[in-house]
Design an enzyme around this catalytic site. Structure first.
Site, PDB file in Angstrom:
ATOM      1  N   HIS A  82     -16.969  40.002   3.007  1.00 10.95           N
ATOM      2  CA  HIS A  82     -17.356  39.400   1.742  1.00 10.95           C
ATOM      3  C   HIS A  82     -17.245  37.889   1.857  1.00 10.95           C
ATOM      4  CE1 HIS A  82     -17.918  38.958  -2.575  1.00 10.95           C
ATOM      5  NE2 HIS A  82     -16.983  38.027  -2.520  1.00 10.95           N
ATOM      6  N   ASP A 161     -14.888  45.217 -14.423  1.00 12.90           N
ATOM      7  CA  ASP A 161     -15.056  43.868 -13.897  1.00 12.90           C
ATOM      8  C   ASP A 161     -16.322  43.225 -14.445  1.00 12.90           C
ATOM      9  OD1 ASP A 161     -14.654  41.581 -11.994  1.00 12.90           O
ATOM     10  OD2 ASP A 161     -16.547  42.362 -11.225  1.00 12.90           O
ATOM     11  N   ARG A 168     -15.259  36.234 -19.312  1.00 11.26           N
ATOM     12  CA  ARG A 168     -14.609  35.053 -18.734  1.00 11.26           C
ATOM     13  C   ARG A 168     -15.595  33.899 -18.619  1.00 11.26           C
ATOM     14  NH1 ARG A 168     -13.113  37.249 -13.326  1.00 11.26           N
ATOM     15  NH2 ARG A 168     -12.562  35.105 -12.867  1.00 11.26           N
ATOM     16  N   SER A 183     -10.997  40.406  -9.282  1.00 12.14           N
ATOM     17  CA  SER A 183     -12.409  40.728  -9.519  1.00 12.14           C
ATOM     18  C   SER A 183     -13.104  41.058  -8.196  1.00 12.14           C
ATOM     19  CB  SER A 183     -13.077  39.530 -10.206  1.00 12.14           C
ATOM     20  OG  SER A 183     -14.474  39.616 -10.160  1.00 12.14           O
ATOM     21  N   LYS A 187     -14.143  45.143  -6.497  1.00 13.29           N
ATOM     22  CA  LYS A 187     -15.471  45.565  -6.039  1.00 13.29           C
ATOM     23  C   LYS A 187     -15.443  46.024  -4.587  1.00 13.29           C
ATOM     24  CE  LYS A 187     -16.987  41.719  -7.949  1.00 13.29           C
ATOM     25  NZ  LYS A 187     -17.489  40.717  -8.874  1.00 13.29           N
TER      26      LYS A 187
HETATM   27  N1  URA Z   1     -16.923  36.147  -8.020  1.00 21.41           N
HETATM   28  C1  URA Z   1     -16.489  37.329  -8.509  1.00 21.41           C
HETATM   29  O1  URA Z   1     -16.971  38.386  -8.106  1.00 21.41           O
HETATM   30  N2  URA Z   1     -15.545  37.332  -9.447  1.00 21.41           N
HETATM   31  C2  URA Z   1     -14.994  36.215  -9.924  1.00 21.41           C
HETATM   32  O2  URA Z   1     -14.142  36.302 -10.771  1.00 21.41           O
HETATM   33  C3  URA Z   1     -15.455  34.985  -9.420  1.00 21.41           C
HETATM   34  C4  URA Z   1     -16.416  34.978  -8.461  1.00 21.41           C
END
Ligand code: URA
Ligand code: CA
Length: 437
Positions: A82, A161, A168, A183, A187
């Site tokens: 990632h 999320d 947010r 977050s 994922k």
């Molecule tokens: N990317 C994400 O997936 N989550 C965040 O909170 C910030 C950037």
């Protein structure tokens, strides 16, 4: 349990229990906890932070809020990577086939681009015929057969999320390290891989502008992954300028092909070797990252890497002949050079503005559902530390509109040309692992 009491507890610096965090996340996802309370909670976390245990519970509560991909039918240790997002970051396109060419299964779900950062799924769609929508069963089949598949995120992954991130975004609580780390990791964990290699970017084109916060985010994510039993490590890499030369979808596919053939930009190749060596090592396909690195280089040299890329493209319906004939990729109508207005050395490039310039041409989305033009983008001719003479091209614009004055202006203002010598930026700042990882 009452949400108001939990907000108060966090506001006053208390530590929430696992049960309390699940109550918040499940209640919010179901719609029982309203946005205004969740916003207040996010702001309390923004100021008070979260303990290591709280971050793990938050991550798992979000990971468990929807589907969790079951990759148990894929043979071997599944690896994922990632990147926290950058400009012209072509690493996934190179890494997925490169690592797979050593027999390491890469089952990757990717997203589309938004704003100045590009998405791997968009890039792959510039290969004629390539299909990104693949059902779970076929996804597993493809990975077992070719060791690599890259598909678009589908199904109901981490709905908590998704909902929390949107909130947010409009309550000035995105840039909280515990919230970002949870977050991203929720994922990655829901996507099912055993090994997670993170590329945390720092610099003008990155989410984390300074090294210290990048390091803190990396540590937070590695801790979470390790704690829940995924082998996790992070590399902190430079995003003070775009990675490689190409920024734009088809242009980056071409750059990935060059790199897999061993003819790509040095920085992109080096970052892929570093990330790839950790992926291969953690998947137990080498005794050390150094040995993995040699194997990866060998795979590029012998053509095994680029052959794996061809097989991967063809397996998802793509025209693999683009690898030998890149002219079959979408091409823009106009190719225009932006020339330097003075002699000197490039001392800085505002990476984010380069990403925005590519977006203005149509390579990226200004809004979530906007269309994009796969053919357009930029090719950097000069990077930080390069000498330049007046009239030499700094950047080549690939455009489908003839008038690109706005883009030229933005590019010119993104480059600083100084006299004297300038050091090239460090590519890799740090590698983060935690005990037990
Ligand atoms: N990317 C994400 O997936 N989550 C965040 O909170 C910030 C950037
Ligand atoms: Ca690039």
């Amino acid at each position: 349990m009452r949400m108001v009491d939990l907000i108060k507890k966090k506001r006053d610096g208390g530590e929430l229990s696992k049960e309390e965090i699940y109550f918040i996340i499940n209640g919010f996802t179901r719609g029982d906890i309203p946005d205004y309370q969740m916003s207040a909670f996010a702001m309390a976390v923004y100021y008070q932070g979260m303990t290591r245990a709280e971050r793990v519970h938050l991550t798992m509560a979000m990971a468990e809020s929807g589907e969790q991909v079951d990759l148990s039918a894929v043979e071997g240790i599944k690896v994922d990577k990632h990147s926290t997002g950058g400009v012209g970051d072509t690493t996934t396109l190179v890494l997925a086939p490169l690592v797979a060419s050593l027999g390491v299964p890469v089952a990757k779900m990717s997203g589309r681009g938004l704003g100045h950062t590009g998405g791997t799924i968009d890039k792959l769609e510039s290969v004629p015929g390539f299909r990104v929508e693949v059902d779970r069963e076929r996804f597993v089949e493809l990975v077992n057969k070719n060791k690599v598949a890259v598909v678009s995120q589908s199904g109901n992954l981490t709905p908590a999320d998704k909902k929390f991130y949107s909130l947010r975004d409009v309550t000035a609580t995105v840039d909280s390290i515990p919230l970002i780390a949870s977050s991203i990791m929720s994922k990655k964990i829901a996507a099912g891989a055993d090994v997670i290699v993170l590329d945390v970017k720092t610099g003008s084109g990155a989410f984390m502008k300074d090294l210290e916060s990048a390091r803190e985010l990396a540590r937070a994510m590695v801790e979470i992954g390790t704690e829940v039993g995924r082998k996790t490590m992070a590399v902190i890499s430079d995003m003070s300028q775009p990675l490689g030369f190409a920024v734009g979808n088809a242009l980056e596919v071409k750059e990935a092909i060059d790199t897999l053939k061993g003819e790509g930009p040095e920085d992109l190749y080096e970052l892929c070797l570093i990330l790839g060596s950790h992926m291969v090592y953690l998947a137990n396909k080498a005794e050390s990252p150094a040995e993995a690195r040699e194997k990866l280089k060998e795979s590029v040299k012998t053509g095994r890497a680029v052959e794996t890329f061809k097989r991967f493209l063809a397996a998802q319906g793509g025209d693999a002949s683009v690898v030998d004939e890149p002219s079959k990729l979408p091409a823009a109508k106009y190719v225009i050079n932006v020339e330097a207005e003075q002699d000197g050395v490039v001392s800085s490039i505002m990476a984010e503005n380069i990403g925005t310039a590519a977006m203005l041409l149509g390579a990226g989305r200004a809004a979530k559902d906007a269309g994009i033009d796969l053919a357009v983008g930029l090719v950097l001719q000069k990077k930080i530390g390069d000498a330049v003479k007046k009239g030499e091209p700094l950047v080549t614009i690939h455009s489908n509109r003839e008038d690109v004055e706005d883009v030229v202006k933005l590019i010119r203002s993104s480059y600083t040309i100084s006299s004297g010598s300038v050091k090239k930026p460090t590519l890799i700042y740090d590698e983060i692992q935690v005990l037990g990882g």
